[in-house]
Design a protein around this motif. Structure first.
Motif, PDB file in Angstrom:
ATOM      1  N   HIS A   1       0.856  -1.280   0.031  1.00 49.11           N
ATOM      2  CA  HIS A   1      -0.092  -0.114   0.000  1.00 49.11           C
ATOM      3  C   HIS A   1       0.979   1.072  -0.012  1.00 49.11           C
ATOM      4  O   HIS A   1       2.045   1.271   0.546  1.00 49.11           O
ATOM      5  CB  HIS A   1      -0.837  -0.137   1.102  1.00 49.11           C
ATOM      6  N   LYS A   2       0.360   2.383  -0.536  1.00 42.02           N
ATOM      7  CA  LYS A   2       1.130   3.588  -0.609  1.00 42.02           C
ATOM      8  C   LYS A   2       1.769   3.939   0.953  1.00 42.02           C
ATOM      9  O   LYS A   2       0.971   3.828   1.904  1.00 42.02           O
ATOM     10  CB  LYS A   2       0.184   4.627  -0.993  1.00 42.02           C
ATOM     11  N   GLY A   3       3.007   4.410   0.755  1.00 42.22           N
ATOM     12  CA  GLY A   3       3.596   4.719   1.948  1.00 42.22           C
ATOM     13  C   GLY A   3       3.974   3.675   2.967  1.00 42.22           C
ATOM     14  O   GLY A   3       4.223   3.755   4.270  1.00 42.22           O
ATOM     15  N   PHE A   4       3.929   2.283   2.635  1.00 38.00           N
ATOM     16  CA  PHE A   4       4.127   1.079   3.240  1.00 38.00           C
ATOM     17  C   PHE A   4       3.197   0.921   4.520  1.00 38.00           C
ATOM     18  O   PHE A   4       3.250   0.431   5.538  1.00 38.00           O
ATOM     19  CB  PHE A   4       5.460   0.894   3.576  1.00 38.00           C
ATOM     20  N   ARG A   5       1.816   1.319   4.176  1.00 32.15           N
ATOM     21  CA  ARG A   5       0.653   1.312   5.340  1.00 32.15           C
ATOM     22  C   ARG A   5       0.225  -0.232   5.414  1.00 32.15           C
ATOM     23  O   ARG A   5      -0.651  -0.490   6.302  1.00 32.15           O
ATOM     24  CB  ARG A   5      -0.213   2.498   5.028  1.00 32.15           C
ATOM     25  N   GLY A   6       0.437  -0.899   4.463  1.00 33.45           N
ATOM     26  CA  GLY A   6      -0.006  -2.170   4.324  1.00 33.45           C
ATOM     27  C   GLY A   6       0.452  -2.937   3.135  1.00 33.45           C
ATOM     28  O   GLY A   6       1.258  -2.436   2.260  1.00 33.45           O
ATOM     29  N   VAL A   7       0.135  -4.248   2.941  1.00 32.46           N
ATOM     30  CA  VAL A   7       0.576  -5.087   2.086  1.00 32.46           C
ATOM     31  C   VAL A   7      -0.458  -6.339   1.741  1.00 32.46           C
ATOM     32  O   VAL A   7      -1.181  -6.720   2.688  1.00 32.46           O
ATOM     33  CB  VAL A   7       1.869  -5.988   2.262  1.00 32.46           C
ATOM     34  N   ASP A   8      -0.771  -6.687   0.696  1.00 29.27           N
ATOM     35  CA  ASP A   8      -1.604  -7.785  -0.039  1.00 29.27           C
ATOM     36  C   ASP A   8      -0.880  -8.981  -0.367  1.00 29.27           C
ATOM     37  O   ASP A   8       0.024  -8.640  -1.359  1.00 29.27           O
ATOM     38  CB  ASP A   8      -2.589  -7.169  -0.880  1.00 29.27           C
ATOM     39  N   VAL A   9      -0.842 -10.081  -0.087  1.00 25.74           N
ATOM     40  CA  VAL A   9      -0.230 -10.910  -0.442  1.00 25.74           C
ATOM     41  C   VAL A   9      -1.206 -12.369  -0.541  1.00 25.74           C
ATOM     42  O   VAL A   9      -2.190 -12.675  -0.322  1.00 25.74           O
ATOM     43  CB  VAL A   9       0.559 -11.551   1.039  1.00 25.74           C
ATOM     44  N   LYS A  10      -0.817 -13.102  -1.754  1.00 29.31           N
ATOM     45  CA  LYS A  10      -1.480 -14.294  -2.381  1.00 29.31           C
ATOM     46  C   LYS A  10      -0.549 -15.493  -2.034  1.00 29.31           C
ATOM     47  O   LYS A  10       0.824 -15.298  -2.580  1.00 29.31           O
ATOM     48  CB  LYS A  10      -1.659 -13.997  -3.955  1.00 29.31           C
ATOM     49  N   ILE A  11      -0.816 -16.536  -1.833  1.00 35.35           N
ATOM     50  CA  ILE A  11      -0.225 -17.776  -1.685  1.00 35.35           C
ATOM     51  C   ILE A  11      -0.899 -18.660  -2.847  1.00 35.35           C
ATOM     52  O   ILE A  11      -2.095 -19.003  -2.746  1.00 35.35           O
ATOM     53  CB  ILE A  11      -0.285 -18.449  -0.305  1.00 35.35           C
TER      54      ILE A  11
END
Length: 161
Positions: free
Chosen positions: A29-39
């Protein structure tokens, strides 16, 4: 090291332990406020029951709180060492399809860390992660305990933690 969201996305996605377990960073997410991950479920990470190997799920959740806090705190001028202190996982349902999770760092979480680092020099906190399948069903519940501390005067900063 301060890097862009895109650089870190591709660097981690192509990093062999992630790549070979089919763990894909969809985006930071913008500014490293989050992340989306897929396995992604594949022949490489399937167990004998045909579901995603538990170690893959565990590995997928390992680095992200530490990475997010590290990038956020560096951008605030902190020189810190961040790592995952401990983790626990509960497997609730077999991952028979691709799995997904999102991690977010709120303003409150970041301010709590900044306050502790400024007064105590270290911050330790456990945060949850919910890993869901393609239908949105909860497959695993993870608790990651993050350890952050200010680097002491004279300590050599390293890229790897």
């Amino acid at each position: 090291m301060i890097v862009s969201e895109r650089t870190l996305k591709w660097g981690l996605s192509l990093y062999p332990p992630m790549l070979f377990q089919r763990i894909w960073i969809r985006n930071f997410h913008k500014g490293f406020r989050g992340v989306d991950v897929k396995i992604s479920r594949s022949i490489i990470n399937r167990n004998y029951n045909g579901s995603i190997f538990g170690g893959t799920i565990y590995s997928a959740t390992d680095p992200f709180y530490a990475i997010l806090f590290d990038q956020l705190l560096q951008r605030r001028g902190f020189k810190v060492r961040v790592w995952l202190k401990s983790a626990s996982i509960q497997y609730l349902k077999p991952g028979r399809s691709n799995l997904y999770f999102t991690i977010k760092v709120s303003d409150e979480m970041l301010e709590e860390a900044v306050q502790a680092l400024s007064t105590q020099g270290k911050f330790i906190r456990a945060y949850p992660i919910e890993v869901c399948n393609s239908e949105g069903e909860l497959c695993a519940s993870v608790i990651n305990e993050v350890y952050i501390r200010n680097l002491h005067q004279g300590e050599i900063s390293r890229v790897a933690y």
